[in-house]
Design an enzyme around this catalytic site. Structure first.
Site, mmCIF file in Angstrom:
data_model
loop_
_atom_site.group_PDB
_atom_site.id
_atom_site.type_symbol
_atom_site.label_atom_id
_atom_site.label_comp_id
_atom_site.label_asym_id
_atom_site.label_seq_id
_atom_site.Cartn_x
_atom_site.Cartn_y
_atom_site.Cartn_z
ATOM 1 N N SER A 28 2.045 -4.683 20.910
ATOM 2 C CA SER A 28 1.808 -3.253 20.788
ATOM 3 C C SER A 28 0.332 -2.873 20.807
ATOM 4 C CB SER A 28 2.513 -2.694 19.555
ATOM 5 O OG SER A 28 1.889 -3.177 18.404
ATOM 6 N N LYS A 38 2.934 3.366 11.425
ATOM 7 C CA LYS A 38 1.641 3.365 12.122
ATOM 8 C C LYS A 38 1.004 4.743 12.078
ATOM 9 C CE LYS A 38 2.754 -0.288 15.455
ATOM 10 N NZ LYS A 38 3.169 -0.554 16.835
ATOM 11 N N PRO A 45 5.480 -2.016 0.202
ATOM 12 C CA PRO A 45 5.499 -2.128 -1.254
ATOM 13 C C PRO A 45 5.143 -0.797 -1.920
ATOM 14 C CG PRO A 45 4.089 -3.823 -0.270
ATOM 15 C CD PRO A 45 4.498 -2.906 0.822
ATOM 16 N N GLY A 46 5.703 -0.582 -3.083
ATOM 17 C CA GLY A 46 5.323 0.591 -3.865
ATOM 18 C C GLY A 46 5.889 1.899 -3.370
ATOM 19 N N THR A 101 12.533 -0.407 -5.743
ATOM 20 C CA THR A 101 13.058 -0.975 -6.983
ATOM 21 C C THR A 101 13.373 0.114 -7.984
ATOM 22 O OG1 THR A 101 11.529 -2.768 -6.605
ATOM 23 C CG2 THR A 101 12.621 -2.701 -8.733
#
Ligand code: ADP
Length: 842
Positions: A711, A754, A390-391, A395
């Site tokens: 993982s 990561k 997100p962010g 969009t």
């Protein structure tokens, strides 16, 4: 006139018995045998306006005395005739010079008298003959002629030519309603080129002159080629006819429609009278429909509904339902569209003006625009899928793309949509039914070709009410979406001009069939330096403006921004950062509005004043080397996380327990790590007996987020090793990788996020499966240079880096090490053989 009697049709008699008998008779007439000169002698059947071709059966009309006599003579001898076509059909008493030099030996069936006194007969052509001489002129003609023998051999060229002829013939049969389908089937079964040519000529019946010319061509291949060029012309003409017909038809449709419209209006007026307010309302709706420039199908449907409305009492509860429906039809964009701005340079400017970085996404969009500008019609709309935490600007980049192209921008979130009807609407029979969200969004767009962003496509649900993914597939399929069907609307709607962009945090939960349709573009998380730039160049100016502050009057220093990043947000993107900066600006704006003095230079100290106590603490300062705790770098939908893995040994019987919302795969991965450790006990200097004397508890804290996947394998193995050997794990090492029973390290997913998370958390050494190193290509340079990435293939390498060497360990203050793990270790583990690792207190 087309000759439809090319095979076995006779207008006077029905198909069936009689015809069958008559053809049988025809076929039973033997060919005339040649004499010693190779010639046959037969009566002449003179033909006007008609050419008989070999193999073909057709009816002929005989009116001339001479013709009837000739046929009677032949039948008396059970013999064939020679059909000769007159060069000029009007000659009264034809002589030898009046005929074509080539004729056809022909069998003639029984004569039938016609009502007008003439006679008809069915004839069957047998073979071409060249006329040699006329041996009798009165009372009917007799000729001697040489039969032409055609070869039936089919080589490759012949085969190809025949196939071409067949294809073109098929085209003609399709276009020409008067040619029966069977004609083509019949042709398909002819194995000789000459015969095929003759059959096609008879079927399409070109003008007499052409037929005469083709009769004269004795070479079968040459004849077939001429037939092909004839077919080509024929097909052209037929296509033209077809087009004219269609045009004429739509002209008729249009007039009919206008007529219908006018009629309908009259009905409404007479039924309700002009003065009735309800009638006026209905009429008004009628007029709107009429002038709305709707496609035909939609207009007719809307008018039908208006019609129903006119017949309803205005108080009827149905009125509202019908009205809403008509309004929906009127409100959807059916034709309105914006014109694309395909200026690549302008697009590049717009995208760069609004966004920092994101080179891949920008490049892909510019490519698309460039290709479209070169080839405006042909290009399929690509369906892009923006993937990232997100962010990260998915969009807002979508918005900029719409702006660059000059398209409207609309968004629809698919998060939690589990019902097909949400996409496709409910049938109108349901009370309160509405169109699905796709069409609702299209109405909002107001144009046929907006940029349509489908958010959270990875959060699409599915349940017993039907699969929304299937409906979405139809929305996104360029082959089908030009006639999208919505249950409510019941009219097909064209979505093919829409440019769809989907967004998601992960590809993992996108239904594979959907993922296949889309082109994935990744939006990685940002590092601190990038966030700072984004804040300075975009977020701060925007927040200032939104809060009515002038850019000149306020500065927010880099230190302040960094503090907001480090202590008030913990994210891969910049969404929360923007919110926090917004808060700061609001506080300043308020003071300004109240006429109070306000800070013009926001420093780091102000940040705490405006935002309250810090939410996140500097994790680096907080970390310390410990026994039994290793740091995993993990992937989450929000980007990456660092995740401590704790191992505690307590007295017991060798059981293992794992807690912290762990999935099955992770459980198994822990088992594998333990098995590996046991197999290496000796070289790690662990007493093998201890495994039966302790219970192992593995715990993975960090909130209540469910965790799964393989993982964390090497991290668990490291924590276990640490716990059993009593050696500490370096707290500044993060790691990810799957482990096999033999200690090999296998590659895992989400590596870039990561690594960015590790960087964000101040971890500087990251152990990665060797095969994952390639995934770091796009890592920002700054992060790359600040990180020590260690590629590993085996657990031995992991332990070597992750476990603290002894000298270092002794530097850790004693007080810090008196935690639970150590106490437990002290209680249960036998002292390792190396005296330097003996736990204090043992
Ligand atoms: P997403 O859709 O990926 O969740 P948004 O597009 O809503 O994220 O971005 C959140 C905010 O951060 C927006 O105001 C956006 O303009 C800003 N932003 C994100 N990435 C960038 C960037 N690379 N350059 C400028 N602004 C950005």
């Amino acid at each position: 006139m087309k000759n439809n009697d090319w095979y076995l049709r006779d207008s006077e008699e029905d198909f069936g018995e009689a015809l069958h008998r008559r053809t049988e008779e025809l076929y039973s007439i033997p060919d005339t045998q040649p004499d010693e000169d190779g010639l046959i002698e037969c009566p002449v059947l003179p033909l006007r306006d008609l050419v008989v071709f070999p193999h073909m059966v057709s009816p002929v009309f005989l009116s001339q005395e001479a013709a009837i006599l000739a046929v009677e003579e032949a039948q008396l001898n059970d013999q064939t005739v020679i059909a000769l076509t007159l060069l000029d059909a009007d000659v009264e008493e034809p002589g030898p010079q009046d005929f074509l030099p080539v004729g056809v030996e022909t069998a003639v069936g029984r004569l039938l008298s016609m009502p007008d006194g003439s006679n008809s007969a069915l004839v069957q052509g047998r073979r071409r003959v060249e006329v040699v001489e006329f041996v009798q002129l009165e009372p009917f003609l007799i000729v001697r002629a040489r039969p032409v023998y055609e070869t039936a051999e089919v080589d490759r060229e012949t085969d190809a030519t025949m196939r071409t002829a067949l294809e073109m013939f098929q085209r003609c049969v399709q276009l020409d309603r008067s040619l029966p389908e069977e004609a083509y089937l019949f042709a398909l079964n002819i194995k000789e080129p000459g015969w095929l040519g003759d059959m096609i000529i008879t079927a399409i019946a070109p003008p007499l002159q052409n037929r005469q010319d083709l009769l004269l061509v004795l070479d079968p291949m040459e004849r077939l080629k001429q037939v092909i060029s004839l077919l080509a012309k024929e097909a052209d003409v037929l296509e033209l006819e077809d087009e004219i017909h269609t045009r004429a038809q739509s002209e008729v449709d249009r007039t009919q429609r206008e007529f219908y419209l006018r009629e309908q209006m009259k009905v409404i007026q007479t039924e309700l009278g002009d003065s009735d307010p309800w009638a006026r309302e209905v009429l008004e709706l009628h007029n709107r429909v009429e002038h709305a420039n709707l496609p035909e199908e939609a207009q007719l449907r809307a008018l039908k509904e208006v019609d129903r409305l006119a017949q309803m009492p205005p108080m009827s509860p149905e009125v509202g339902i019908v009205r809403t429906y008509v309004e929906w039809i009127l409100d959807l964009p059916w034709a309105a569209a914006t014109e694309d701005n395909l200026d690549v340079r302008n697009a590049a400017v717009v995208l760069d003006r609004d966004h920092f970085g994101l080179p891949r996404a920008k490049e892909r969009i510019l490519e698309y625009i460039a290709v479209r500008s070169l080839n405006p019609k042909r290009l399929r709309q690509p369906i892009l899928c923006f993937i990232g935490p997100p962010g990260t600007g998915k969009t807002s980049l979508g918005r900029s793309i719409a702006e660059a192209l000059g398209r409207k921008f609309v968004r629809l979130s698919l998060g939690g949509v589990r019902d097909e009807a949400e996409i496709r609407g409910h049938r109108r029979t349901y009370i309160g039914a509405l169109p699905g969200r796709i069409l609702q969004t299209m109405r909002r767009a107001g144009t046929l070709n907006p940029l349509f962003m489908l958010d959270e496509i990875d959060k699409l649900g599915q349940d017993f009410r039907g699969d929304p993914a299937a409906a979405l597939l139809e929305v996104l399929d360029p082959e089908q979406n030009n006639s999208f069907s919505d249950h409510y609307l019941e009219l097909s709607y064209d979505l093919s001009k829409v440019m769809f962009i989907t967004t998601a945090n992960t590809t993992g939960t996108i239904p594979p069939a959907l993922l296949d349709r889309m082109e994935v573009i990744e939006f990685p998380g940002y590092i601190e330096e990038e966030k700072l730039q984004i804040a300075n160049r975009f977020l701060v100016p925007r927040q200032l403006e939104e809060n009515g502050l002038q850019p000149e009057e306020i500065t927010i220093t880099d230190q302040a921004i960094l503090r907001a990043i480090r202590e008030y947000t913990y994210e891969a993107g910049v969404r929360n950062l923007e919110r926090e900066l917004g808060k700061i600006c609001r506080k300043v704006a308020r003071r300004k509005a109240e006429g109070k003095r306000f800070a013009t230079r926001i420093t780091a100290a102000y940040v705490e004043r405006f935002l309250g106590p810090p939410q996140f603490f500097n994790q680096e300062a907080d970390r310390q080397n410990e026994v039994g705790v290793a740091t995993a770098v993990a992937w989450t939908e929000n980007g990456g996380e660092i995740m401590p893995v704790e191992v505690l040994l307590v007295e017991g019987k060798g059981n293992m327990q794992i807690t912290g919302q762990i999935g099955n795969v992770m459980q198994e991965s822990a088992q594998a790590a333990l098995s590996y450790l046991k197999s290496r006990a000796r070289s790690l200097e662990i007493d093998a007996d201890i495994f039966d004397q302790v219970d192992i508890h593995i715990h993975i804290p960090e909130g209540a987020i469910p965790k799964d996947g393989p993982s964390a394998g090497i991290t668990m193995a490291t924590a276990l090793t640490s716990a059993f050997t009593g050696r500490e794990v370096n707290c500044n090492v993060g790691m990810t990788g799957e482990i096999t029973l033999r200690g090999r390290v296998l590659p895992v997913g989400g590596v870039r996020e990561k690594v960015l998370a590790a960087h964000r958390a101040g971890i500087r050494t990251v152990l990665l499966p060797k095969r994952n190193v390639k995934d770091l290509i796009d890592l920002p340079k700054r992060a790359r240079s600040e990180l020590n990435i260690v590629p590993v293939e085996h657990m031995d390498q992991v332990l070597e880096v992750a476990l603290v060497t002894q000298e270092k360990k002794t530097r850790v203050p004693r007080s810090r090490r008196k935690d639970n793990q150590e106490v437990a270790m002290e209680a249960t583990s036998k002292p390792p053989t190396d005296p330097a690792t003996i736990q204090p207190g043992v």
